[in-house]
Motif scaffolding. Structure first.
Motif, PDB file in Angstrom:
ATOM      1  N   GLY A  23     -12.725  -0.799   4.916  1.00 32.90           N
ATOM      2  CA  GLY A  23     -11.645  -1.565   5.197  1.00 32.90           C
ATOM      3  C   GLY A  23     -10.676  -1.497   4.024  1.00 32.90           C
ATOM      4  O   GLY A  23     -11.055  -1.164   3.041  1.00 32.90           O
ATOM      5  N   PHE A  24      -9.433  -2.071   4.309  1.00 30.01           N
ATOM      6  CA  PHE A  24      -8.467  -2.238   3.231  1.00 30.01           C
ATOM      7  C   PHE A  24      -8.803  -3.585   2.578  1.00 30.01           C
ATOM      8  O   PHE A  24      -8.892  -4.592   3.270  1.00 30.01           O
ATOM      9  CB  PHE A  24      -7.212  -2.162   3.751  1.00 30.01           C
ATOM     10  N   ILE A  25      -8.754  -3.544   1.178  1.00 28.94           N
ATOM     11  CA  ILE A  25      -8.532  -4.686   0.188  1.00 28.94           C
ATOM     12  C   ILE A  25      -7.381  -4.692  -0.493  1.00 28.94           C
ATOM     13  O   ILE A  25      -6.849  -3.616  -0.569  1.00 28.94           O
ATOM     14  CB  ILE A  25      -9.852  -5.117  -0.280  1.00 28.94           C
ATOM     15  N   ASP A  26      -7.094  -5.872  -1.185  1.00 27.61           N
ATOM     16  CA  ASP A  26      -6.072  -5.700  -2.061  1.00 27.61           C
ATOM     17  C   ASP A  26      -5.896  -4.545  -3.240  1.00 27.61           C
ATOM     18  O   ASP A  26      -5.196  -4.160  -3.484  1.00 27.61           O
ATOM     19  CB  ASP A  26      -5.852  -7.156  -2.764  1.00 27.61           C
ATOM     20  N   THR A  27      -7.328  -4.294  -3.690  1.00 22.10           N
ATOM     21  CA  THR A  27      -7.242  -3.262  -4.597  1.00 22.10           C
ATOM     22  C   THR A  27      -7.511  -1.670  -4.143  1.00 22.10           C
ATOM     23  O   THR A  27      -7.727  -0.980  -5.006  1.00 22.10           O
ATOM     24  CB  THR A  27      -8.449  -3.419  -5.455  1.00 22.10           C
ATOM     25  N   GLY A  28      -7.549  -1.716  -2.698  1.00 22.33           N
ATOM     26  CA  GLY A  28      -7.490  -0.376  -2.266  1.00 22.33           C
ATOM     27  C   GLY A  28      -8.347  -0.430  -1.047  1.00 22.33           C
ATOM     28  O   GLY A  28      -8.360  -0.936  -0.241  1.00 22.33           O
ATOM     29  N   VAL A  29      -9.360   0.546  -1.069  1.00 20.87           N
ATOM     30  CA  VAL A  29     -10.131   0.831  -0.033  1.00 20.87           C
ATOM     31  C   VAL A  29     -11.644   0.577  -0.416  1.00 20.87           C
ATOM     32  O   VAL A  29     -11.924   1.141  -1.550  1.00 20.87           O
ATOM     33  CB  VAL A  29     -10.132   2.473   0.612  1.00 20.87           C
ATOM     34  N   HIS A  30     -12.358  -0.195   0.392  1.00 22.86           N
ATOM     35  CA  HIS A  30     -13.604  -0.824   0.021  1.00 22.86           C
ATOM     36  C   HIS A  30     -14.496  -0.113   0.991  1.00 22.86           C
ATOM     37  O   HIS A  30     -14.405  -0.260   2.277  1.00 22.86           O
ATOM     38  CB  HIS A  30     -13.886  -1.974   0.178  1.00 22.86           C
ATOM     39  N   VAL A  31     -15.869   0.630   0.715  1.00 19.02           N
ATOM     40  CA  VAL A  31     -16.406   1.254   1.715  1.00 19.02           C
ATOM     41  C   VAL A  31     -17.943   1.008   1.118  1.00 19.02           C
ATOM     42  O   VAL A  31     -18.314   0.615   0.175  1.00 19.02           O
ATOM     43  CB  VAL A  31     -16.427   2.935   1.835  1.00 19.02           C
ATOM     44  N   GLY A  32     -18.933   1.220   1.968  1.00 18.02           N
ATOM     45  CA  GLY A  32     -20.289   0.952   1.803  1.00 18.02           C
ATOM     46  C   GLY A  32     -20.748  -0.457   1.975  1.00 18.02           C
ATOM     47  O   GLY A  32     -20.145  -1.381   2.601  1.00 18.02           O
ATOM     48  N   ALA A  33     -21.968  -0.557   1.719  1.00 19.33           N
ATOM     49  CA  ALA A  33     -22.781  -2.040   1.626  1.00 19.33           C
ATOM     50  C   ALA A  33     -24.005  -1.950   0.631  1.00 19.33           C
ATOM     51  O   ALA A  33     -24.000  -0.904  -0.108  1.00 19.33           O
ATOM     52  CB  ALA A  33     -23.166  -2.216   3.106  1.00 19.33           C
ATOM     53  N   VAL A 247      -1.902   2.507   7.469  1.00 19.27           N
ATOM     54  CA  VAL A 247      -3.038   2.358   8.314  1.00 19.27           C
ATOM     55  C   VAL A 247      -2.964   1.068   9.018  1.00 19.27           C
ATOM     56  O   VAL A 247      -3.421   0.299   8.141  1.00 19.27           O
ATOM     57  CB  VAL A 247      -4.179   3.244   8.269  1.00 19.27           C
ATOM     58  N   ASN A 248      -2.571   0.742  10.226  1.00 20.16           N
ATOM     59  CA  ASN A 248      -2.943  -0.798  10.559  1.00 20.16           C
ATOM     60  C   ASN A 248      -2.117  -1.687   9.702  1.00 20.16           C
ATOM     61  O   ASN A 248      -2.826  -2.606   9.167  1.00 20.16           O
ATOM     62  CB  ASN A 248      -4.245  -1.125  10.914  1.00 20.16           C
ATOM     63  N   SER A 249      -1.140  -1.357   9.229  1.00 22.41           N
ATOM     64  CA  SER A 249      -0.219  -2.376   8.225  1.00 22.41           C
ATOM     65  C   SER A 249      -0.972  -2.354   6.670  1.00 22.41           C
ATOM     66  O   SER A 249      -0.647  -3.433   6.347  1.00 22.41           O
ATOM     67  CB  SER A 249      -0.011  -3.742   8.895  1.00 22.41           C
ATOM     68  N   GLY A 250      -1.766  -1.482   6.577  1.00 18.60           N
ATOM     69  CA  GLY A 250      -2.489  -1.496   5.405  1.00 18.60           C
ATOM     70  C   GLY A 250      -1.278  -0.870   4.017  1.00 18.60           C
ATOM     71  O   GLY A 250      -0.196  -0.603   4.180  1.00 18.60           O
ATOM     72  N   PRO A 251      -1.875  -0.730   2.873  1.00 19.01           N
ATOM     73  CA  PRO A 251      -0.902  -0.337   1.598  1.00 19.01           C
ATOM     74  C   PRO A 251      -0.670   0.874   1.936  1.00 19.01           C
ATOM     75  O   PRO A 251      -1.547   1.980   2.376  1.00 19.01           O
ATOM     76  CB  PRO A 251      -2.048  -0.400   0.402  1.00 19.01           C
ATOM     77  N   PRO A 252       0.599   1.527   1.354  1.00 21.43           N
ATOM     78  CA  PRO A 252       1.051   2.774   1.659  1.00 21.43           C
ATOM     79  C   PRO A 252       0.218   3.840   0.775  1.00 21.43           C
ATOM     80  O   PRO A 252      -0.074   3.430  -0.477  1.00 21.43           O
ATOM     81  CB  PRO A 252       2.581   2.957   1.178  1.00 21.43           C
ATOM     82  N   LEU A 253      -0.020   5.092   1.467  1.00 18.44           N
ATOM     83  CA  LEU A 253      -0.937   6.086   0.902  1.00 18.44           C
ATOM     84  C   LEU A 253      -0.171   7.147   0.660  1.00 18.44           C
ATOM     85  O   LEU A 253       0.395   7.700   1.442  1.00 18.44           O
ATOM     86  CB  LEU A 253      -2.206   6.158   1.361  1.00 18.44           C
TER      87      LEU A 253
END
Length: 298
Positions: A23-33, A247-253
């Motif tokens: 998902g999107f977070i303030d610092t960019g894209v976070h993936v994994g667990a 994507v879905n009002s996330g940050p511009p890429l």
């Protein structure tokens, strides 16, 4: 903001299970667990059951294949990334790389463990890599206007004289749907290529040109052209646009590369100018060369 949401996501979080989607977070894209265990026989990873205490000295996480961090992806890598088709049971597949680091060691660095491999899960997948891989093609297929082309003078000009061409191109915005997600695209004109129809091409270059007052027609400008022969020509402007998407009002890429779009051809007729001396005027000789009704020559 998650790329995909569903009641399953909310239900899983309420039970304390780790979320798999990115998902999107303030610092960019976070993936994994951080709660994964490898199968000792197959090497495939699965989520550890809640409360499980692992004896593995390492901990694991996955990252999207070709992901460089933040909102950036390795464009050449995307062209050859692993193709993870949806399974017959409906599970969605995403190409990932698995990383590992020593468990419980402060400052330990994540290093490559295995992959690329397809990761499947029955929950909605993180669709960002699919969108990133397809966004340039979608961008090129958008109805982006390359701009209006104007010639000075027009529709006729003179052979050997500078004809000023300029474009009027503006930033444009589009809302599209990709893989069920709402994607907002912004297209900004950045470069222009002029094909003057006589075999001469100028550009790509950053100037769209500009209008001249009538008293200055014939002056050389950044985008003007002097035709060496008479005839009818079709001038074609190609405008290169740089794009961003969210994507879905996330940050511009950034959209990799640029999109090229052609404006409707602008017709221009090139005439020749002749100078002659006459002994009488058109009142005395209405059929004399250059008089109305006597015809014009190209």
């Amino acid at each position: 903001m998650l790329l995909t949401t569903s009641p399953l996501d909310v239900h899983a979080e309420s039970e304390g299970k780790p979320r798999i989607g990115g998902g999107f977070i303030d610092t960019g894209v976070h993936v994994g667990a951080d709660n994964w265990v490898p199968n000792p026989n197959t090497g495939e990873f699965s989520r550890a059951e809640p409360g499980t205490v692992s004896s593995d000295p390492n901990e694991y996480k996955y990252e999207l294949q070709c992901h460089l961090g933040g909102g950036d992806f390795d464009t050449p890598c995307l062209a050859r990334q692993l193709d993870c088709k949806d399974r017959e049971d409906g599970a969605k597949g995403i190409p990932v790389m698995w990383l590992s680091r020593p468990r419980g060691v402060p400052g330990a660095v994540w290093t490559y463990h295995s992959g690329p491999t397809c990761f499947y899960d029955p929950k909605p997948e993180d669709l960002l890599p699919r969108i990133a891989a397809d966004i340039q093609r979608q961008f090129q297929n958008l109805p982006v206007s390359a701009g209006k082309v104007t010639a000075q003078p027009s529709p006729n000009t003179l052979r050997g004289a500078e004809t000023n061409f300029y474009a009027e191109a503006v930033e444009q915005q589009f809302d599209i749907t990709m893989f069920g997600q709402q994607v907002h695209v912004v297209a900004t004109p950045v470069q222009y290529t002029w094909n003057y129809g006589d075999g001469t091409v100028f550009g790509p270059q950053p100037s769209m040109g500009g209008a001249l007052p009538q008293g200055r027609w014939g002056e050389k400008t950044r985008t003007s052209h002097a035709y060496a022969s008479t005839g009818d020509f079709q001038v074609v402007l190609t405008t290169s646009f740089q794009g961003t998407y969210s994507v879905n009002s996330g940050p511009p890429l950034p959209i990799p590369g640029q999109g090229q779009f052609n404006a409707p051809p602008q017709g221009i007729s090139v005439w020749r100018s002749l100078t002659r001396n006459y002994a009488d005027d058109c009142n005395a000789n209405p059929q004399g060369q250059g008089c109305p009704g006597a015809g014009a020559s190209r």
